[in-house]
Design a protein around this motif. Structure first.
Motif: not given
Length: 130
Positions: A90-108
């Motif tokens: 949650k904190n990293l989302w607010q403080n970064n421009n580009i997020i790399f992830s799997t669809p499952q992680c973001v969906a959760n």
């Protein structure tokens, strides 16, 4: 410094104007096209986010390393996985421009209302056929 080929520049120019599904054989530079497009989007919308989804954590890590190697200084990139605690994501989302992830992680994370996609100006889905 990476120098795109003409077909990559042509694809980039189309992707700047429209939603696109880029289908090229392995090794033809789709990630470079994604990198150039991400750079364009952040220049146009500096407060926005780029979300790069890959079907596996190792593939997401590979794309993160590629971007870190070839991006200009000033872009903050981060990897989201289940190994990173949800409060930290949650904190990293607010403080970064580009997020790399799997669809499952973001969906959760979206199900748990950790963040929303309101400020995402570009969604890149690697291996979209999966």
């Amino acid at each position: 410094m990476l120098k795109p080929r003409k077909y990559q520049t042509d694809i980039l120019n189309t992707c700047k104007e429209k939603n696109c599904l880029v289908v090229l054989p392995t090794g033809m530079g789709k990630t470079l096209i994604a990198l150039m497009l991400a750079t364009e989007r952040i220049k146009q919308h500096p407060q926005s986010k780029i979300l790069f989804l890959a079907p596996t954590r190792p593939l997401a890590e590979q794309h993160l390393e590629y971007f870190k190697k070839h991006l200009s200084i000033g872009y903050d990139c981060v990897l989201f996985t289940g190994k990173v605690h949800s409060d930290e994501r949650k904190n990293l989302w607010q403080n970064n421009n580009i997020i790399f992830s799997t669809p499952q992680c973001v969906a959760n994370d979206l199900k748990n209302s950790l963040y929303d996609l309101k400020y995402v100006s570009l969604l890149i889905e690697d291996e979209a056929h999966r």
